[in-house]
Write an enzyme that holds these catalytic residues in place. Sequence first.
Site, PDB file in Angstrom:
ATOM      1  N   GLU A 233       0.834  -1.205   0.000  1.00 43.88           N
ATOM      2  CA  GLU A 233       0.000   0.000   0.000  1.00 43.88           C
ATOM      3  C   GLU A 233       0.867   1.252   0.000  1.00 43.88           C
ATOM      4  O   GLU A 233       2.009   1.225   0.472  1.00 43.88           O
ATOM      5  CB  GLU A 233      -0.861   0.030   1.272  1.00 43.88           C
ATOM      6  CG  GLU A 233      -2.240  -0.559   1.112  1.00 43.88           C
ATOM      7  CD  GLU A 233      -3.203   0.348   0.361  1.00 43.88           C
ATOM      8  OE1 GLU A 233      -2.768   1.210  -0.433  1.00 43.88           O
ATOM      9  OE2 GLU A 233      -4.419   0.177   0.553  1.00 43.88           O
TER      10      GLU A 233
ATOM     11  N   VAL B  29      -0.750  14.594   1.900  1.00 40.84           N
ATOM     12  CA  VAL B  29       0.457  14.327   1.106  1.00 40.84           C
ATOM     13  C   VAL B  29       0.116  13.800  -0.284  1.00 40.84           C
ATOM     14  O   VAL B  29      -0.871  13.093  -0.468  1.00 40.84           O
ATOM     15  CB  VAL B  29       1.411  13.339   1.818  1.00 40.84           C
ATOM     16  CG1 VAL B  29       2.092  14.004   3.002  1.00 40.84           C
ATOM     17  CG2 VAL B  29       0.692  12.076   2.259  1.00 40.84           C
TER      18      VAL B  29
ATOM     19  N   ASP C 235      -4.371   4.993   6.688  1.00 43.12           N
ATOM     20  CA  ASP C 235      -5.003   6.132   7.343  1.00 43.12           C
ATOM     21  C   ASP C 235      -5.873   5.582   8.488  1.00 43.12           C
ATOM     22  O   ASP C 235      -5.369   5.311   9.574  1.00 43.12           O
ATOM     23  CB  ASP C 235      -5.826   6.843   6.244  1.00 43.12           C
ATOM     24  CG  ASP C 235      -6.240   8.233   6.609  1.00 43.12           C
ATOM     25  OD1 ASP C 235      -6.409   8.512   7.799  1.00 43.12           O
ATOM     26  OD2 ASP C 235      -6.392   9.062   5.706  1.00 43.12           O
TER      27      ASP C 235
ATOM     28  N   ARG D 232       0.133  12.274  -8.870  1.00 46.66           N
ATOM     29  CA  ARG D 232       0.646  10.919  -8.634  1.00 46.66           C
ATOM     30  C   ARG D 232       2.059  10.748  -9.207  1.00 46.66           C
ATOM     31  O   ARG D 232       2.821   9.909  -8.734  1.00 46.66           O
ATOM     32  CB  ARG D 232      -0.277   9.876  -9.277  1.00 46.66           C
ATOM     33  CG  ARG D 232      -1.634   9.708  -8.626  1.00 46.66           C
ATOM     34  CD  ARG D 232      -2.300   8.447  -9.131  1.00 46.66           C
ATOM     35  NE  ARG D 232      -3.739   8.392  -8.901  1.00 46.66           N
ATOM     36  CZ  ARG D 232      -4.320   7.911  -7.796  1.00 46.66           C
ATOM     37  NH1 ARG D 232      -3.585   7.472  -6.817  1.00 46.66           N
ATOM     38  NH2 ARG D 232      -5.630   7.882  -7.684  1.00 46.66           N
TER      39      ARG D 232
HETATM   40  C1  PRP Z   1      -5.973   5.210  -0.133  1.00 48.04           C
HETATM   41  C2  PRP Z   1      -4.802   4.272   0.100  1.00 48.04           C
HETATM   42  C3  PRP Z   1      -5.420   3.118   0.797  1.00 48.04           C
HETATM   43  C4  PRP Z   1      -6.544   3.749   1.588  1.00 48.04           C
HETATM   44  C5  PRP Z   1      -6.082   3.927   3.009  1.00 48.04           C
HETATM   45  O1  PRP Z   1      -6.617   4.830  -1.312  1.00 48.04           O
HETATM   46  O2  PRP Z   1      -4.202   3.899  -1.103  1.00 48.04           O
HETATM   47  O3  PRP Z   1      -5.930   2.144  -0.095  1.00 48.04           O
HETATM   48  O4  PRP Z   1      -6.826   5.023   1.004  1.00 48.04           O
HETATM   49  O5  PRP Z   1      -7.106   4.476   3.799  1.00 48.04           O
HETATM   50  P1  PRP Z   1      -7.686   3.761   5.085  1.00 48.04           P
HETATM   51  O6  PRP Z   1      -6.534   3.315   5.919  1.00 48.04           O
HETATM   52  O7  PRP Z   1      -8.504   4.870   5.742  1.00 48.04           O
HETATM   53  O8  PRP Z   1      -8.560   2.620   4.654  1.00 48.04           O
HETATM   54  P2  PRP Z   1      -7.633   5.785  -2.090  1.00 48.04           P
HETATM   55  O9  PRP Z   1      -9.035   5.459  -1.671  1.00 48.04           O
HETATM   56  O10 PRP Z   1      -7.210   7.217  -1.929  1.00 48.04           O
HETATM   57  O11 PRP Z   1      -7.489   5.326  -3.605  1.00 48.04           O
HETATM   58  P3  PRP Z   1      -6.221   5.390  -4.602  1.00 48.04           P
HETATM   59  O12 PRP Z   1      -5.176   4.446  -4.029  1.00 48.04           O
HETATM   60  O13 PRP Z   1      -6.758   4.904  -5.900  1.00 48.04           O
HETATM   61  O14 PRP Z   1      -5.741   6.819  -4.656  1.00 48.04           O
END
Ligand code: PRP
Length: 193
Positions: free
Chosen positions: A112, A166, A116, A178
Amino acid sequence: MLTFSIMEETMNKDVLKVLLSEEELNATVDRLATQINRDYASHAKRLILLGILKGSVVFMGDLMKKVDSSIVEIDFMKVSSYGSGTKSSGAVNIILDIQRKDIAECDILIVEDIVDSGRTLSYLVEYLRLKGAKSVRTCALLDKPSRREVDFNLDYVGAQIPDEFVVGYGLDYDEKYRNLPYIGILRPEVYSK
Ligand code: PRP
């Protein structure tokens, strides 16, 4: 002085500050790959690096080059969290599932960009264990422990960071930034417009 002026010239105007430079990212990926190779090389028959789209792509691309090629395969999943209105319910929706069908012989390392709330990875670990994977571990480039909503700890962490917005090295705001080669803090005026 020279480094500073190069940084000034190449930094995107929407970036307030570089949090992790290209050099720091390289060193971080090196360290993680060394740990992964040490932990898996002796016993893993088939290690699947499972990138979670889209944010992980740059990190995944750099990491996979440094992981022992005799055991490693790659795969991808895409998930999204969804909920009502603007507040996420915390539920996770699988948009693209892992392609490999029989994962009973596989050690899976989920890759990942950032953790968050922890909901995405905690759901995916459980999902892959129930699907029968031999083992499931997690690796994230960035961790924001102050944002955690569920009890979840990573196996491999690049860097713990403060609760700042970020972008770069795969991470986006509204699908932009990105492709920045560093991790930067986005200027608040960009996302509060
Ligand atoms: C982000 C990141 C994780 C997730 C983490 O993806 O890549 O998959 O959020 O968040 P959490 O710990 O609160 O579950 P995002 O939904 O932004 O999609 P992307 O990777 O396509 O930008």
